[in-house]
Design an enzyme around this catalytic site. Sequence first.
Site, PDB file in Angstrom:
ATOM      1  N   ILE A 146       0.853  -1.183   0.000  1.00 28.88           N
ATOM      2  CA  ILE A 146       0.000   0.000   0.000  1.00 28.88           C
ATOM      3  C   ILE A 146       0.893   1.238   0.000  1.00 28.88           C
ATOM      4  O   ILE A 146       2.068   1.170   0.353  1.00 28.88           O
ATOM      5  CB  ILE A 146      -0.974   0.016   1.198  1.00 28.88           C
ATOM      6  CG1 ILE A 146      -0.250  -0.182   2.520  1.00 28.88           C
ATOM      7  CG2 ILE A 146      -2.059  -1.026   1.038  1.00 28.88           C
ATOM      8  CD1 ILE A 146      -1.176  -0.208   3.729  1.00 28.88           C
ATOM      9  N   ASP A 147       0.326   2.355  -0.432  1.00 25.64           N
ATOM     10  CA  ASP A 147       1.099   3.587  -0.596  1.00 25.64           C
ATOM     11  C   ASP A 147       1.703   4.071   0.720  1.00 25.64           C
ATOM     12  O   ASP A 147       1.213   3.751   1.804  1.00 25.64           O
ATOM     13  CB  ASP A 147       0.217   4.697  -1.170  1.00 25.64           C
ATOM     14  CG  ASP A 147      -0.315   4.374  -2.551  1.00 25.64           C
ATOM     15  OD1 ASP A 147       0.307   3.569  -3.255  1.00 25.64           O
ATOM     16  OD2 ASP A 147      -1.378   4.930  -2.913  1.00 25.64           O
ATOM     17  N   ARG A 148       2.749   4.871   0.594  1.00 23.85           N
ATOM     18  CA  ARG A 148       3.437   5.420   1.765  1.00 23.85           C
ATOM     19  C   ARG A 148       2.453   6.066   2.757  1.00 23.85           C
ATOM     20  O   ARG A 148       2.505   5.807   3.956  1.00 23.85           O
ATOM     21  CB  ARG A 148       4.477   6.460   1.331  1.00 23.85           C
ATOM     22  CG  ARG A 148       5.169   7.162   2.497  1.00 23.85           C
ATOM     23  CD  ARG A 148       5.938   8.388   2.040  1.00 23.85           C
ATOM     24  NE  ARG A 148       7.091   8.053   1.235  1.00 23.85           N
ATOM     25  CZ  ARG A 148       8.318   7.887   1.740  1.00 23.85           C
ATOM     26  NH1 ARG A 148       8.539   8.013   3.034  1.00 23.85           N
ATOM     27  NH2 ARG A 148       9.325   7.610   0.935  1.00 23.85           N
TER      28      ARG A 148
END
EC number: 5.4.99.-
Length: 325
Positions: A146-148
């Site tokens: 998942i994104d930062r």
Amino acid sequence: MREFTIGPNDAGQRLDRWLAKTLPLLPAPLAQKYIRIKRVKCNGKGAKRDTRLVQGDVLQLYINDEFFDTPTPENAFLSVFKPQLDIVYEDENLLLVNKRPGLVVHPDEQEKVNTLLTHIQAYLYQKKEWNPRQENAFAPALCNRIDRNTGGIVIAAKNAETLRVMNQKIRDREVEKSYLCIILGAITPPAGRLEGYLLKDEAKKLVSVHKTPVPGGRTAVTLYQTLAQKNGLSLVACRLVTGRTHQIRAQFAAAGHPLLGDGKYGRARENKKYGRTGGQALCSYQLAFRFTTDAGCLAGLNGRVWTVDQVDFVTDYFPHVPLHP
């Protein structure tokens, strides 16, 4: 044991600073401990961390061999002294970890050590469940990412069989990933389906949404349901049918309802108005295993569901909405 003789270029340095330069993989707290318990000797005797080295001094280092390796992305976990993990579930095959927003999942150009993967590998290494020197190729790995600035549940495989099975289950859509997000405005209808084609621009790290097929575009389907509305914001639950890069963020933005706090696809003025500028209000808050085919070593997980205990933006903007209905 490794032995070093101090030359003219190293003379005058403090012992602890010399050790940090010589063994960059050795965490500073562990280095201090080794000096204190005399696993670092100077001329055959214990020494203090602020000892000034003299040309000709002979240092004996009673330190594990792996700390003498050249730093690489593969051994970055050695630099993590105290792994910081919010473990949702763990067994002999896998870990479910609640990743905090702001933490990258894999090492990249900007961050080599403080990543979710290196903390997981450090955790398993320190538990003696994994030792890279006893493996030919396998290292603990993430099955999803998942994104930062997105928080939520990430699956980590402890062994190669789990990695193989889980990756196949994800491809076969037998793993349900549910998200919570806050969008600007109220989407119509309040429950429905977002469907289109996402085209990724690798150079800009952005995706565009298209209603009809485009060369290089990939189908993206998101099911959504509005849970609550307040002050021009909506709390929405989403389930991914497909899992594309920035899928939820891009699709809601294209529908005219970008995520609160989103710096790529959102509205800076609205983000500032609502006091959310540090990242998108998006969390992979629930994970369910819905196996319809043989799951091998993971069969016992079939039908189980995990939900995170708390989501910061729900607490901030919709404090009375329960995560566990």
